[in-house]
Design a protein around this motif. Structure first.
Motif, PDB file in Angstrom:
ATOM      1  N   LEU A 120     -17.781 -26.202   6.979  1.00  0.00           N
ATOM      2  CA  LEU A 120     -16.829 -26.310   5.767  1.00  0.00           C
ATOM      3  C   LEU A 120     -17.655 -25.662   4.542  1.00  0.00           C
ATOM      4  O   LEU A 120     -16.941 -25.204   3.610  1.00  0.00           O
ATOM      5  CB  LEU A 120     -16.475 -27.752   5.712  1.00  0.00           C
ATOM      6  CG  LEU A 120     -15.625 -28.323   6.670  1.00  0.00           C
ATOM      7  CD1 LEU A 120     -15.456 -29.780   6.903  1.00  0.00           C
ATOM      8  CD2 LEU A 120     -14.373 -27.561   6.985  1.00  0.00           C
ATOM      9  N   TYR A 121     -18.939 -26.256   4.366  1.00  0.00           N
ATOM     10  CA  TYR A 121     -19.545 -25.706   3.000  1.00  0.00           C
ATOM     11  C   TYR A 121     -19.601 -24.152   2.964  1.00  0.00           C
ATOM     12  O   TYR A 121     -19.391 -23.503   1.905  1.00  0.00           O
ATOM     13  CB  TYR A 121     -20.927 -26.081   3.076  1.00  0.00           C
ATOM     14  CG  TYR A 121     -22.033 -25.583   2.133  1.00  0.00           C
ATOM     15  CD1 TYR A 121     -21.853 -25.939   0.560  1.00  0.00           C
ATOM     16  CD2 TYR A 121     -22.547 -24.648   2.359  1.00  0.00           C
ATOM     17  CE1 TYR A 121     -22.632 -25.236  -0.303  1.00  0.00           C
ATOM     18  CE2 TYR A 121     -23.537 -24.039   1.436  1.00  0.00           C
ATOM     19  CZ  TYR A 121     -23.419 -24.587  -0.155  1.00  0.00           C
ATOM     20  OH  TYR A 121     -24.008 -23.724  -0.874  1.00  0.00           O
ATOM     21  N   TYR A 124     -16.130 -22.925   1.941  1.00  0.00           N
ATOM     22  CA  TYR A 124     -15.996 -23.136   0.507  1.00  0.00           C
ATOM     23  C   TYR A 124     -16.552 -22.098  -0.239  1.00  0.00           C
ATOM     24  O   TYR A 124     -16.052 -21.271  -1.068  1.00  0.00           O
ATOM     25  CB  TYR A 124     -16.471 -24.482   0.166  1.00  0.00           C
ATOM     26  CG  TYR A 124     -16.481 -24.813  -1.182  1.00  0.00           C
ATOM     27  CD1 TYR A 124     -15.366 -24.840  -1.823  1.00  0.00           C
ATOM     28  CD2 TYR A 124     -17.621 -24.764  -2.191  1.00  0.00           C
ATOM     29  CE1 TYR A 124     -15.168 -25.213  -3.388  1.00  0.00           C
ATOM     30  CE2 TYR A 124     -17.683 -25.057  -3.342  1.00  0.00           C
ATOM     31  CZ  TYR A 124     -16.388 -25.390  -4.150  1.00  0.00           C
ATOM     32  OH  TYR A 124     -16.609 -25.491  -5.367  1.00  0.00           O
ATOM     33  N   ILE A 125     -17.784 -21.646   0.015  1.00  0.00           N
ATOM     34  CA  ILE A 125     -18.724 -20.547  -0.477  1.00  0.00           C
ATOM     35  C   ILE A 125     -17.845 -19.270  -0.323  1.00  0.00           C
ATOM     36  O   ILE A 125     -17.844 -18.417  -1.504  1.00  0.00           O
ATOM     37  CB  ILE A 125     -20.072 -20.620   0.024  1.00  0.00           C
ATOM     38  CG1 ILE A 125     -20.941 -21.832  -0.565  1.00  0.00           C
ATOM     39  CG2 ILE A 125     -20.833 -19.402  -0.805  1.00  0.00           C
ATOM     40  CD1 ILE A 125     -20.810 -21.942  -1.956  1.00  0.00           C
ATOM     41  N   TRP A 127     -15.092 -18.406   0.446  1.00  0.00           N
ATOM     42  CA  TRP A 127     -13.776 -18.223  -0.163  1.00  0.00           C
ATOM     43  C   TRP A 127     -13.905 -18.307  -1.763  1.00  0.00           C
ATOM     44  O   TRP A 127     -12.887 -18.726  -2.104  1.00  0.00           O
ATOM     45  CB  TRP A 127     -12.650 -19.132   0.481  1.00  0.00           C
ATOM     46  CG  TRP A 127     -12.293 -18.572   1.666  1.00  0.00           C
ATOM     47  CD1 TRP A 127     -12.549 -18.426   2.890  1.00  0.00           C
ATOM     48  CD2 TRP A 127     -10.797 -17.742   1.742  1.00  0.00           C
ATOM     49  NE1 TRP A 127     -11.894 -17.875   3.828  1.00  0.00           N
ATOM     50  CE2 TRP A 127     -10.654 -17.361   3.091  1.00  0.00           C
ATOM     51  CE3 TRP A 127     -10.042 -17.612   0.859  1.00  0.00           C
ATOM     52  CZ2 TRP A 127      -9.517 -16.568   3.453  1.00  0.00           C
ATOM     53  CZ3 TRP A 127      -8.787 -16.719   1.313  1.00  0.00           C
ATOM     54  CH2 TRP A 127      -8.774 -16.250   2.522  1.00  0.00           C
ATOM     55  N   SER A 129     -15.417 -20.560  -3.608  1.00  0.00           N
ATOM     56  CA  SER A 129     -15.364 -21.839  -4.369  1.00  0.00           C
ATOM     57  C   SER A 129     -14.140 -22.411  -4.417  1.00  0.00           C
ATOM     58  O   SER A 129     -13.812 -22.985  -5.585  1.00  0.00           O
ATOM     59  CB  SER A 129     -16.371 -22.013  -5.368  1.00  0.00           C
ATOM     60  OG  SER A 129     -17.652 -21.650  -5.015  1.00  0.00           O
ATOM     61  N   LYS A 130     -12.984 -22.157  -3.778  1.00  0.00           N
ATOM     62  CA  LYS A 130     -11.687 -22.423  -4.013  1.00  0.00           C
ATOM     63  C   LYS A 130     -11.311 -23.715  -3.225  1.00  0.00           C
ATOM     64  O   LYS A 130     -11.167 -23.739  -2.096  1.00  0.00           O
ATOM     65  CB  LYS A 130     -10.663 -21.285  -3.608  1.00  0.00           C
ATOM     66  CG  LYS A 130     -10.861 -19.915  -4.438  1.00  0.00           C
ATOM     67  CD  LYS A 130      -9.755 -18.880  -3.932  1.00  0.00           C
ATOM     68  CE  LYS A 130      -9.777 -17.693  -4.833  1.00  0.00           C
ATOM     69  NZ  LYS A 130     -11.266 -16.978  -4.751  1.00  0.00           N
ATOM     70  N   TRP A 131     -11.037 -24.755  -3.697  1.00  0.00           N
ATOM     71  CA  TRP A 131     -10.926 -25.957  -3.242  1.00  0.00           C
ATOM     72  C   TRP A 131      -9.484 -26.064  -2.724  1.00  0.00           C
ATOM     73  O   TRP A 131      -9.336 -26.818  -1.455  1.00  0.00           O
ATOM     74  CB  TRP A 131     -10.984 -27.210  -4.245  1.00  0.00           C
ATOM     75  CG  TRP A 131     -11.930 -27.600  -4.595  1.00  0.00           C
ATOM     76  CD1 TRP A 131     -12.898 -27.616  -5.769  1.00  0.00           C
ATOM     77  CD2 TRP A 131     -13.003 -28.376  -3.891  1.00  0.00           C
ATOM     78  NE1 TRP A 131     -14.116 -27.934  -5.628  1.00  0.00           N
ATOM     79  CE2 TRP A 131     -14.340 -28.449  -4.422  1.00  0.00           C
ATOM     80  CE3 TRP A 131     -12.981 -28.908  -2.425  1.00  0.00           C
ATOM     81  CZ2 TRP A 131     -15.520 -29.327  -3.856  1.00  0.00           C
ATOM     82  CZ3 TRP A 131     -13.944 -29.697  -2.107  1.00  0.00           C
ATOM     83  CH2 TRP A 131     -15.252 -29.477  -2.672  1.00  0.00           C
ATOM     84  N   LYS A 132      -8.523 -25.293  -2.791  1.00  0.00           N
ATOM     85  CA  LYS A 132      -7.302 -25.286  -2.332  1.00  0.00           C
ATOM     86  C   LYS A 132      -7.302 -24.913  -0.711  1.00  0.00           C
ATOM     87  O   LYS A 132      -6.455 -25.216   0.079  1.00  0.00           O
ATOM     88  CB  LYS A 132      -6.353 -24.468  -3.075  1.00  0.00           C
ATOM     89  CG  LYS A 132      -6.344 -23.122  -3.048  1.00  0.00           C
ATOM     90  CD  LYS A 132      -5.420 -22.613  -3.702  1.00  0.00           C
ATOM     91  CE  LYS A 132      -5.754 -20.803  -3.841  1.00  0.00           C
ATOM     92  NZ  LYS A 132      -4.591 -20.125  -4.623  1.00  0.00           N
ATOM     93  N   MET A 134      -9.764 -25.903   1.168  1.00  0.00           N
ATOM     94  CA  MET A 134     -10.422 -26.799   1.821  1.00  0.00           C
ATOM     95  C   MET A 134      -9.534 -28.007   2.262  1.00  0.00           C
ATOM     96  O   MET A 134      -9.945 -29.046   3.042  1.00  0.00           O
ATOM     97  CB  MET A 134     -11.686 -27.202   1.056  1.00  0.00           C
ATOM     98  CG  MET A 134     -12.570 -26.368   0.407  1.00  0.00           C
ATOM     99  SD  MET A 134     -13.268 -25.424   1.980  1.00  0.00           S
ATOM    100  CE  MET A 134     -14.112 -26.764   2.767  1.00  0.00           C
ATOM    101  N   ILE A 138     -10.727 -30.269   5.457  1.00  0.00           N
ATOM    102  CA  ILE A 138     -11.209 -31.727   5.152  1.00  0.00           C
ATOM    103  C   ILE A 138     -10.512 -32.880   6.005  1.00  0.00           C
ATOM    104  O   ILE A 138     -11.025 -33.951   6.314  1.00  0.00           O
ATOM    105  CB  ILE A 138     -11.296 -31.849   3.593  1.00  0.00           C
ATOM    106  CG1 ILE A 138     -12.651 -31.066   3.076  1.00  0.00           C
ATOM    107  CG2 ILE A 138     -11.822 -33.544   3.340  1.00  0.00           C
ATOM    108  CD1 ILE A 138     -12.521 -31.066   1.511  1.00  0.00           C
ATOM    109  N   ARG A 277     -22.815 -17.571  -3.094  1.00  0.00           N
ATOM    110  CA  ARG A 277     -22.003 -17.693  -4.305  1.00  0.00           C
ATOM    111  C   ARG A 277     -22.128 -16.300  -5.055  1.00  0.00           C
ATOM    112  O   ARG A 277     -21.092 -15.854  -5.282  1.00  0.00           O
ATOM    113  CB  ARG A 277     -22.213 -19.009  -4.758  1.00  0.00           C
ATOM    114  CG  ARG A 277     -21.251 -19.100  -5.896  1.00  0.00           C
ATOM    115  CD  ARG A 277     -21.279 -20.538  -6.560  1.00  0.00           C
ATOM    116  NE  ARG A 277     -20.849 -21.566  -5.895  1.00  0.00           N
ATOM    117  CZ  ARG A 277     -21.500 -22.506  -5.492  1.00  0.00           C
ATOM    118  NH1 ARG A 277     -22.801 -22.372  -5.248  1.00  0.00           N
ATOM    119  NH2 ARG A 277     -20.830 -23.672  -4.730  1.00  0.00           N
TER     120      ARG A 277
END
Length: 299
Positions: A120-121, A124-125, A127, A129-132, A134, A138, A277
């Motif tokens: 999952l980390y 996130y990296i 993509w 660092s886009k929270w949407k 995730m 999650i 990143r």
């Protein structure tokens, strides 16, 4: 019943041997990672290197616990269990919920959630660092955790059976969610990397032949997306959901890959070969036309 137990024994035996081979691979990966992290020129800051070292060490301990518990249970089943009036079938009925089997199952579940957390980390990296992106992963991660706890409690109580009908009521949706999460994350990571590669190929990006192979090779994308983890997970889910005795073989192999695949990602991170990143930001900036070239230095 005896035929089912015999099929289980065959599957358990084969799975144990394959697990031993994978344990050797895990040891090799662990020491390679630690060697990389201990070098003065190691990639990343001290905090990240320390985290990767602790993460890998915890995983190796859990891996060892699982291997040891399965080995002890198998030895007692095939040696001491023969002395029981009904032999192995009686041993299986009375000892499948013994404490060290529950300990082994708990170590596997912990490895799964450590490995999935790392994936999952990485999602996130990669993509940007886009929270949407995730939100759904999650939610699936937390739902799987709740089901895993219920499954462990049911399988560890007196008369419990990790592969029994009562346990599979919770175990099947747990594995469906977990493996479905693996497939989703694998697809998203692999697709994103391939998209970045395709987009960058249309720009005048300066990089060496060596760097190009490290970052954009099909093998690199396969490892970064933990594709093997998802593939074997599907092979395990089918016999488990149908209550086939062969599930234990696929389950043992899949359980080991839950941490071996993340370890392979960590090795790439420690070697400086993984997408990070900074590299993602450089790639996105290049594609937006804000700079004309990006130099990926050799590691």
């Amino acid at each position: 019943m005896n035929m089912e137990i015999r099929d289980f024994e065959h599957a358990y035996y084969i799975g144990s041997y394959l697990s031993g081979i994978l344990y050797g691979l895990e040891l090799a990966l662990y020491f390679m990672i630690m060697k990389k992290l201990c070098k003065k020129e190691a990639i990343g800051n001290t905090r990240m290197r320390r985290f990767l070292a602790v993460f890998s060490t915890i995983g190796l301990v859990l891996f060892t616990i699982d291997i040891a518990c399965n080995a002890v249970w198998g030895e007692i089943m095939w040696i001491n269990g023969r002395e029981l009036p009904n032999g192995v079938p009686e041993f299986f009925e009375t000892m499948v919920y013994v404490w060290y089997q529950t300990l082994g199952s708990t170590s596997v579940v912990t490895m799964i959630f450590l490995g999935d957390g790392l994936l999952l980390y990485r999602l996130y990296i990669i993509w940007g660092s886009k929270w949407k992106i995730m939100v759904i992963p999650i939610m699936a991660y937390l739902a799987a955790f709740a089901l895993a706890v219920v499954q462990l409690v049911l399988s560890g109580k007196p008369g419990g059976n990790f592969f029994g009908k009562e346990t599979t009521v919770y175990g099947t949706p747990y594995y469906v969610i977990t493996i479905g999460l693996n497939i989703f994350v694998t697809t998203m990571i692999y697709g994103r990397i391939q998209w970045l590669i395709g987009a960058l190929s249309g720009t005048r990006v300066k990089r060496s032949i060596k760097s190009c192979r490290l970052y954009v090779s099909p093998a690199g994308a396969f490892i970064e997306s933990a594709a093997l983890y998802s593939i074997v997970g599907i092979l395990y889910l089918v016999p488990y959901a149908t209550e086939s005795q062969t599930a234990i073989c696929f389950g043992q192999v899949w359980a080991k890959l839950t941490f071996i695949c993340p370890q392979m990602i960590i090795l790439r991170m420690a070697s400086g070969h993984a997408w990070n990143r900074e590299r993602i930001n450089e790639a996105e900036t290049t594609m937006n036309g804000q700079i004309s070239s990006v130099v990926f230095d050799d590691v």
